[in-house]
Design a protein around this motif. Sequence first.
Motif, PDB file in Angstrom:
ATOM      1  N   GLY A  50       0.795  -1.407  -0.360  1.00 48.15           N
ATOM      2  CA  GLY A  50      -0.547   0.090  -0.023  1.00 48.15           C
ATOM      3  C   GLY A  50       0.850   1.329  -0.007  1.00 48.15           C
ATOM      4  O   GLY A  50      -0.130   2.376  -0.052  1.00 48.15           O
ATOM      5  N   GLU A  51       2.078   0.894   0.141  1.00 48.38           N
ATOM      6  CA  GLU A  51       2.730   2.478  -0.132  1.00 48.38           C
ATOM      7  C   GLU A  51       3.952   2.560  -0.913  1.00 48.38           C
ATOM      8  O   GLU A  51       4.792   1.378  -1.999  1.00 48.38           O
ATOM      9  CB  GLU A  51       3.975   2.855   1.154  1.00 48.38           C
ATOM     10  N   PRO A  52       3.685   3.453  -1.358  1.00 45.12           N
ATOM     11  CA  PRO A  52       4.806   3.579  -3.245  1.00 45.12           C
ATOM     12  C   PRO A  52       6.756   3.625  -2.446  1.00 45.12           C
ATOM     13  O   PRO A  52       6.581   3.991  -1.557  1.00 45.12           O
ATOM     14  CB  PRO A  52       4.517   4.870  -3.230  1.00 45.12           C
ATOM     15  N   ASN A  53       7.288   3.257  -3.235  1.00 44.30           N
ATOM     16  CA  ASN A  53       8.792   3.446  -2.882  1.00 44.30           C
ATOM     17  C   ASN A  53       9.078   4.493  -4.359  1.00 44.30           C
ATOM     18  O   ASN A  53       8.696   4.727  -5.018  1.00 44.30           O
ATOM     19  CB  ASN A  53       9.325   2.521  -3.169  1.00 44.30           C
ATOM     20  N   THR A  54      10.403   5.354  -3.594  1.00 42.45           N
ATOM     21  CA  THR A  54      10.593   6.217  -4.780  1.00 42.45           C
ATOM     22  C   THR A  54      12.309   5.690  -5.499  1.00 42.45           C
ATOM     23  O   THR A  54      13.158   5.563  -4.655  1.00 42.45           O
ATOM     24  CB  THR A  54      11.378   7.540  -3.249  1.00 42.45           C
ATOM     25  N   LEU A  55      12.421   6.113  -6.849  1.00 44.13           N
ATOM     26  CA  LEU A  55      13.211   5.834  -7.384  1.00 44.13           C
ATOM     27  C   LEU A  55      13.976   7.199  -7.675  1.00 44.13           C
ATOM     28  O   LEU A  55      13.654   7.824  -8.406  1.00 44.13           O
ATOM     29  CB  LEU A  55      12.698   5.569  -8.824  1.00 44.13           C
ATOM     30  N   TRP A  56      15.199   7.604  -7.324  1.00 46.99           N
ATOM     31  CA  TRP A  56      16.183   8.228  -7.181  1.00 46.99           C
ATOM     32  C   TRP A  56      17.094   7.767  -8.971  1.00 46.99           C
ATOM     33  O   TRP A  56      17.960   7.048  -8.758  1.00 46.99           O
ATOM     34  CB  TRP A  56      17.072   8.262  -5.929  1.00 46.99           C
TER      35      TRP A  56
END
Length: 114
Positions: A50-56
């Motif tokens: 239910g939580e997104p991830n952040t791609l850097w």
Amino acid sequence: MIHVLDEIVVSAKDLPAVLDLLQERYLGTSSARALTLLNRWVSPPIAIPGEPNTLWLLWQLPGVLAYYGMRAATGPEVIEFWSAVDQLAHRRRRHVLTGADQPLPEPMEALDAV
């Protein structure tokens, strides 16, 4: 030296598709625009339901003129890549950075220095 930090918020299930797009549609043409991928990270380092991830994505360009040259060289393939990423991402932001150890030049001074 200019660094560009792309912040792409995406569901963990869509992360592989974004990385595939990066590999197949963007990296092959990025060097022609003086853009070098230095690193890529994902935060948090786990998939939380239910939580997104952040791609850097951390990119490097040799200087101010190269940054504006990269922007001017944006063609249909780059626009199509980001459009495809936008279909998968919750949101994205681009941060343009330079070292903080020296005074920032005025725009015309930056061009004159090259």
